[in-house]
Design an enzyme around this catalytic site. Structure first.
Site, mmCIF file in Angstrom:
data_model
loop_
_atom_site.group_PDB
_atom_site.id
_atom_site.type_symbol
_atom_site.label_atom_id
_atom_site.label_comp_id
_atom_site.label_asym_id
_atom_site.label_seq_id
_atom_site.Cartn_x
_atom_site.Cartn_y
_atom_site.Cartn_z
ATOM 1 N N THR A 145 0.819 -1.221 0.000
ATOM 2 C CA THR A 145 0.000 0.000 0.000
ATOM 3 C C THR A 145 0.849 1.267 0.000
ATOM 4 O OG1 THR A 145 -1.730 -1.159 1.234
ATOM 5 C CG2 THR A 145 -1.803 1.256 1.248
ATOM 6 N N TYR A 199 7.123 -10.523 11.506
ATOM 7 C CA TYR A 199 6.496 -9.227 11.202
ATOM 8 C C TYR A 199 6.478 -8.311 12.416
ATOM 9 C CZ TYR A 199 3.059 -5.758 9.735
ATOM 10 O OH TYR A 199 2.428 -4.586 9.409
#
Length: 331
Positions: free
Chosen positions: A145, A201
């Protein structure tokens, strides 16, 4: 660092004449008498926050605004809000999912079919995610994004911007929204394969990496545009940390003290949009490309963000990934 902090808190103007307390409305109003007519700007992420304020401020001085949005209802609400304030504002709403390469490609085809000029591209949309998620292209969502979709958007619209600049004599300007948190990324933590598909992550690190990538993108693209003698500039901006509704649930000395300190450090949305508007419009920034701005002034970015070889490597790795993913997509 202490001097910079004090300058920030006091809102002392820098070389540009603006500082941390300057607003988007102030900057655009100062520039409007110097602008050519009929400018067109695409602003991603303009359905809320800094993006919506940037769209409002630019529309207020007569810039035609194109709002690519995933949430068309919210985009329509922003369009209505802007036109209630300025009935003559020209706002075009179009659909996009910036995290989807196919959607970005589709949007660009639809925009180019309108056959209107493109003077300003503001790559503003961004997300912060605490949880590991993947885009439809199987790429980590923050990276997809904040960086990857904007890379492709810029790539597909670049020739239109170069053509517009050549035909009108008006310099095209591309602005990548970055963040001071890019400083947090160390060279050994900046791996292309880990960013697109991380083993471990960390939401904060993923966000910081994507914002570093936005600067490196601007650096390499500025180099390429200069080599082509194209009349298009690209820069990265740090909008500041913006107030997004701090709520005091309890009253008390500690809460009030923390809130007071935070409120002095945080910017309003209009202050947050000011640097984008400055870089997009100001005659002072016309000869500047491949730089990093904060508080409407050129600023320093990290050594890693200034690494030309890192910028070129990221550029080529990104291009290869996008070509692979688009070739895999159904026609």
């Amino acid at each position: 660092m202490m001097k910079e902090t004090l300058r920030y808190l006091a809102g002392i103007a820098g070389a540009s004449g603006y500082g941390s307390k300057s607003t988007a409305e102030q900057v655009t109003q100062d520039c409007c008498g110097l602008l050519p007519p009929n400018l067109t700007a695409i602003i991603t992420g303009a359905t809320s926050g800094i993006g919506a304020e940037t769209a409002r401020a630019l529309a207020r001085i007569g810039v035609r605004i194109v709002i690519p949005a995933r949430d068309m209802k919210r985009a329509a609400q922003v369009k209505q809000m802007i036109q209630e304030e300025n009935p003559k504002a020209e706002i075009i709403v179009m659909e996009i999912d910036i995290s989807s390469l196919a959607s970005v490609k589709r949007f660009c085809s639809q925009f180019l079919a309108l056959q209107i000029p493109l003077n300003i591209l503001i790559n503003n949309a961004g997300i912060f995610s605490h949880n590991l998620e993947f885009s439809e292209d199987k790429i980590e969502m923050t990276f997809a994004t904040n960086y990857l979709g904007h890379y492709l958007l810029t790539d597909l619209l670049l020739e239109k911007m170069i053509e517009t600049a050549a035909q009108t004599g008006i310099q095209g300007r591309i602005i990548n929204l970055s963040s001071v948190v890019h400083y947090w990324v160390k060279p050994d933590a900046f791996s292309f394969n880990q960013m697109r598909n991380p083993n471990n992550y960390n939401g904060t690190l993923a966000y910081a990496q994507s914002k570093l990538a936005n600067i490196l993108h601007a650096k390499e693209m500025a180099r390429q545009l200069k080599a082509r003698n194209a009349r298009v500039a690209i820069n990265a901006v740090h909008p500041g940390i913006v107030k997004t509704g701090i709520i005091r649930a309890h009253k008390g000395l500690i809460t009030d003290s923390v809130y007071f300190i935070a409120s002095k450090l945080l910017k309003t949305v209009s202050q947050g949009a000011s640097t984008t508007c400055y870089v997009a419009l100001s005659p002072q920034s016309e000869a500047v490309s491949g730089k990093y701005f904060a508080d409407c002034n050129q600023s320093n970015c990290s050594a890693l963000a200034n690494d030309e070889s890192e910028a070129q490597k990221l550029w080529s790795q990104t291009r290869q990934l996008i070509q692979r993913r688009l070739n895999q997509s159904p026609a």
